[in-house]
Design a protein around this motif. Structure first.
Motif, PDB file in Angstrom:
ATOM      1  N   ASP A  13      91.764  75.781  85.253  1.00 32.48           N
ATOM      2  CA  ASP A  13      92.759  74.910  84.621  1.00 32.48           C
ATOM      3  C   ASP A  13      94.092  75.630  84.457  1.00 32.48           C
ATOM      4  O   ASP A  13      95.165  75.031  84.666  1.00 32.48           O
ATOM      5  N   ASP A  14      94.044  76.913  84.080  1.00 30.19           N
ATOM      6  CA  ASP A  14      95.293  77.679  83.922  1.00 30.19           C
ATOM      7  C   ASP A  14      96.005  77.838  85.260  1.00 30.19           C
ATOM      8  O   ASP A  14      97.237  77.746  85.337  1.00 30.19           O
ATOM      9  N   GLU A  15      95.244  78.077  86.316  1.00 31.78           N
ATOM     10  CA  GLU A  15      95.853  78.221  87.643  1.00 31.78           C
ATOM     11  C   GLU A  15      96.447  76.910  88.122  1.00 31.78           C
ATOM     12  O   GLU A  15      97.515  76.894  88.743  1.00 31.78           O
ATOM     13  N   LYS A  16      95.753  75.800  87.841  1.00 32.63           N
ATOM     14  CA  LYS A  16      96.293  74.491  88.221  1.00 32.63           C
ATOM     15  C   LYS A  16      97.582  74.200  87.453  1.00 32.63           C
ATOM     16  O   LYS A  16      98.542  73.671  88.014  1.00 32.63           O
ATOM     17  N   LEU A  17      97.609  74.545  86.150  1.00 29.49           N
ATOM     18  CA  LEU A  17      98.813  74.334  85.350  1.00 29.49           C
ATOM     19  C   LEU A  17      99.953  75.213  85.849  1.00 29.49           C
ATOM     20  O   LEU A  17     101.104  74.757  85.947  1.00 29.49           O
ATOM     21  N   ALA A  18      99.632  76.474  86.186  1.00 30.09           N
ATOM     22  CA  ALA A  18     100.667  77.363  86.719  1.00 30.09           C
ATOM     23  C   ALA A  18     101.181  76.860  88.061  1.00 30.09           C
ATOM     24  O   ALA A  18     102.380  76.923  88.350  1.00 30.09           O
ATOM     25  N   LEU A  19     100.256  76.336  88.893  1.00 28.25           N
ATOM     26  CA  LEU A  19     100.669  75.785  90.187  1.00 28.25           C
ATOM     27  C   LEU A  19     101.559  74.564  90.004  1.00 28.25           C
ATOM     28  O   LEU A  19     102.525  74.361  90.743  1.00 28.25           O
ATOM     29  N   LYS A  20     101.254  73.765  89.003  1.00 34.40           N
ATOM     30  CA  LYS A  20     102.052  72.566  88.740  1.00 34.40           C
ATOM     31  C   LYS A  20     103.451  72.915  88.262  1.00 34.40           C
ATOM     32  O   LYS A  20     104.433  72.264  88.616  1.00 34.40           O
ATOM     33  N   LYS A  21     103.544  73.986  87.465  1.00 42.37           N
ATOM     34  CA  LYS A  21     104.839  74.385  86.922  1.00 42.37           C
ATOM     35  C   LYS A  21     105.630  75.270  87.876  1.00 42.37           C
ATOM     36  O   LYS A  21     106.829  75.474  87.668  1.00 42.37           O
ATOM     37  N   ALA A  22     104.985  75.788  88.887  1.00 41.14           N
ATOM     38  CA  ALA A  22     105.664  76.710  89.799  1.00 41.14           C
ATOM     39  C   ALA A  22     106.755  75.996  90.588  1.00 41.14           C
ATOM     40  O   ALA A  22     106.561  74.860  91.036  1.00 41.14           O
ATOM     41  N   PRO A  23     107.924  76.613  90.746  1.00 42.42           N
ATOM     42  CA  PRO A  23     108.988  75.995  91.541  1.00 42.42           C
ATOM     43  C   PRO A  23     108.616  75.940  93.013  1.00 42.42           C
ATOM     44  O   PRO A  23     107.907  76.806  93.519  1.00 42.42           O
ATOM     45  N   SER A  24     109.095  74.896  93.686  1.00 38.96           N
ATOM     46  CA  SER A  24     108.795  74.705  95.106  1.00 38.96           C
ATOM     47  C   SER A  24     109.936  75.247  95.943  1.00 38.96           C
ATOM     48  O   SER A  24     111.088  74.808  95.809  1.00 38.96           O
ATOM     49  N   LEU A  25     109.617  76.197  96.811  1.00 33.96           N
ATOM     50  CA  LEU A  25     110.628  76.747  97.707  1.00 33.96           C
ATOM     51  C   LEU A  25     111.079  75.692  98.709  1.00 33.96           C
ATOM     52  O   LEU A  25     112.272  75.598  99.034  1.00 33.96           O
ATOM     53  N   ARG A  26     110.157  74.888  99.190  1.00 35.26           N
ATOM     54  CA  ARG A  26     110.517  73.844 100.139  1.00 35.26           C
ATOM     55  C   ARG A  26     111.418  72.801  99.475  1.00 35.26           C
ATOM     56  O   ARG A  26     112.399  72.350 100.066  1.00 35.26           O
ATOM     57  N   PHE A  27     111.078  72.425  98.231  1.00 29.15           N
ATOM     58  CA  PHE A  27     111.908  71.449  97.509  1.00 29.15           C
ATOM     59  C   PHE A  27     113.316  71.998  97.309  1.00 29.15           C
ATOM     60  O   PHE A  27     114.298  71.270  97.492  1.00 29.15           O
ATOM     61  N   ARG A  28     113.433  73.276  96.947  1.00 25.12           N
ATOM     62  CA  ARG A  28     114.757  73.868  96.768  1.00 25.12           C
ATOM     63  C   ARG A  28     115.521  73.894  98.083  1.00 25.12           C
ATOM     64  O   ARG A  28     116.730  73.625  98.106  1.00 25.12           O
ATOM     65  N   PHE A  29     114.819  74.217  99.155  1.00 25.19           N
ATOM     66  CA  PHE A  29     115.470  74.257 100.467  1.00 25.19           C
ATOM     67  C   PHE A  29     115.995  72.873 100.837  1.00 25.19           C
ATOM     68  O   PHE A  29     117.141  72.730 101.295  1.00 25.19           O
ATOM     69  N   ILE A  30     115.162  71.832 100.632  1.00 23.18           N
ATOM     70  CA  ILE A  30     115.574  70.471 100.988  1.00 23.18           C
ATOM     71  C   ILE A  30     116.715  70.008 100.091  1.00 23.18           C
ATOM     72  O   ILE A  30     117.709  69.431 100.564  1.00 23.18           O
ATOM     73  N   VAL A  31     116.586  70.243  98.775  1.00 22.90           N
ATOM     74  CA  VAL A  31     117.638  69.805  97.846  1.00 22.90           C
ATOM     75  C   VAL A  31     118.951  70.514  98.168  1.00 22.90           C
ATOM     76  O   VAL A  31     120.020  69.880  98.174  1.00 22.90           O
ATOM     77  N   SER A  32     118.895  71.813  98.434  1.00 24.34           N
ATOM     78  CA  SER A  32     120.118  72.540  98.780  1.00 24.34           C
ATOM     79  C   SER A  32     120.741  71.975 100.049  1.00 24.34           C
ATOM     80  O   SER A  32     121.966  71.781 100.124  1.00 24.34           O
ATOM     81  N   GLY A  33     119.898  71.700 101.050  1.00 23.99           N
ATOM     82  CA  GLY A  33     120.423  71.122 102.293  1.00 23.99           C
ATOM     83  C   GLY A  33     121.009  69.747 102.078  1.00 23.99           C
ATOM     84  O   GLY A  33     122.074  69.417 102.631  1.00 23.99           O
TER      85      GLY A  33
END
Length: 486
Positions: A13-33
């Motif tokens: 559960d802690d790993e799933k929560l950390a994964l959910k809160k982790a920033p997405s590199l792909r999302f940042r790349f797309i948003v920046s583009g």
């Protein structure tokens, strides 16, 4: 396989929560583009809007110029009076913009108003120049009008006058043309932006694919496989691959050290425990009070040796951990040396050895770890005292000497024992190697000394003491200060 243990359904559960809160590199790349594309598209649309207005003005200004020149050709000076005969073709030219209204005025400085709209008092924004046509926008009759302005001289043999011609046209057709150009251009820009965003989304997958390849390569490994990653990766992820390989190499080294430490502990504890058991059994079976007392004395002595062995193993574990986890920091080398000499002075004296400390320095700054260096000095002093205490008819001194040379501090631990043979000097730092088994020892102290000195980039040499004995000489670099800084 690691792949099964790392699958999302197997995460805690802690790993799933950390994964959910982790920033997405792909999302940042797309948003920046997307942001960059939107900014570029906005700038392009703004430039297109200005360009479309300029293009519309350029097209319709040509009609306005043509009409004004036709009017100018039909102005003459007759009998000192300005005569104006505006041709129908002039208005026919402007009639191509059928939604616009036309305003005009002809006047002279000498004669005043001649024809047109009497209340059309328009002045160009720039200073008027004779025979030079000007175009400008100005409000008239509650509308924004595009004006063409021209002023020139009329002359004949008897007189001369200055005539001014003002011709205006509303901007409805111009705005319609500019809007049409802008709309088409914006559609093209939006289409290009959407295609670029789609390509960025596809490109983000391709860009991050090397990271997934590294992830897959690690997940497909069996447990305990710490061999380097050998897959080919782009330059941007090459350093990440190298860092992972270096980390796995350090982890492999730590595991090997742990295995060695476990082997050391088993090796060191097995013998004294077996001896302790044998002594206890002997004490149990003996009925003579004298032999029973002697057996108990042997048990106490063996317990002391076992305690020393456990302490050595614990210190070795702490030193190994510190060498892996602690950075070298500025420290005074004299502090751990004097502490070690002070700690061993009395025990050495009980063994018939005089421990001396020779140093004229007030401080000696180096980059090091104080605990590790103190353990190094303790092992060197204990080793010197142990081999000196067996000399019954020779000098039983151990000297610890610290000197400052040009670039290094030199530490010497001098004893007057039997010395070490030349062929054995290279082996004394090997783990479990002991030159003499009639003297108590574990065979790991000098090995730990070598590990500590290697971590500090220091050098150790074994020299012969005159007339007899051994000198362990350690050279460690001085800490350099530049302008009050290291």
């Amino acid at each position: 396989m690691w792949q099964k243990s790392l699958s999302p359904q197997n995460l805690s559960d802690d790993e799933k929560l950390a994964l959910k809160k982790a920033p997405s590199l792909r999302f940042r790349f797309i948003v920046s583009g997307v942001i960059v594309i939107c900014v570029i598209a906005g700038i392009a649309i703004n430039l297109i809007f200005d360009y479309s207005r300029q293009l519309a003005d350029l097209s319709y200004d040509r009609l306005l110029r043509s009409a004004l020149l036709q009017m100018d050709e039909n102005i003459a000076l007759i009998d000192n009076q300005v005569s104006v005969d505006i041709p129908w073709s002039a208005f026919a030219t402007l009639a191509q913009a059928d939604e616009d209204r036309v305003f005009y005025k002809v006047e002279s400085r000498e004669q005043g108003f001649i024809t047109g709209y009497d209340n059309l008092d328009s002045q160009p924004p720039k200073r008027p120049v004779l025979d030079q046509m000007q175009f400008y926008n100005q409000s008239y009759s509650n509308e924004l009008v595009r004006f063409a302005w021209l002023e020139r001289h009329l002359t004949n043999p008897e007189s001369a006058q200055t005539v001014r011609i003002i011709l205006g046209q509303t901007r409805l057709s111009r705005e319609k043309m500019a809007s049409s150009i802008t709309q088409r251009a914006v559609e093209v820009v939006v289409l290009i932006a959407l295609v670029a965003i789609a390509l960025i989304m596809i490109g983000s997958h391709l860009v991050l694919r090397p990271l997934h390849r590294i992830e897959w390569a690690l997940e497909e490994r069996v447990k305990g496989d710490l061999t380097p990653i050998t897959i080919n990766t782009p330059k941007e992820t090459h350093h990440l691959k190298v860092a992972i390989n270096h980390f796995m190499a350090r982890l492999q080294k730590n595991l090997e050290q742990l295995e060695n430490y476990t082997a050391d502990a088993a090796h060191q504890l097995r013998t004294p425990l077996a001896s302790l058991k044998a002594l206890a059994e002997n004490a149990r079976d003996n009925t003579s009070p004298e032999k029973h007392h002697q057996a108990l004395e042997n048990i106490v002595r063996q317990c002391d040796y076992l305690s020393q062995t456990v302490t050595l193993l614990l210190n070795q574990a702490v030193v190994s951990h510190r060498l892996q986890t602690h950075r070298l920091e500025p420290m005074d080398l004299l502090l751990p040396i004097t502490a070690s000499c002070r700690e061993h002075a009395v025990p050495a004296l009980h063994q018939g050895v005089r421990l001396s400390y020779e140093c004229s320095l007030q401080e000696a700054w180096v980059l090091g770890d104080g605990f590790s260096i103190q353990q190094m000095m303790q092992n060197l002093i204990e080793n010197a005292v142990r081999y000196s205490s067996h000399q019954k008819q020779q000098q039983t001194d151990v000297i610890v000497r610290v000197q400052a040379l040009e670039k290094i501090y030199r530490i010497q631990v001098i004893d007057y024992g039997d010395g070490i043979a030349e062929e054995e000097k290279e082996r004394v730092f090997e783990r479990f190697y002991r030159a003499r088994y009639d003297i108590a020892g574990s065979g790991v102290g000098l090995s730990m000394v070598k590990d500590i000195l290697d971590h500090h980039h220091a050098q150790i040499d074994i020299l012969d003491t005159q007339p007899k004995g051994t000198t362990f000489q350690v050279d460690i670099d001085k800490l350099r200060f530049f302008g009050g800084r290291i």
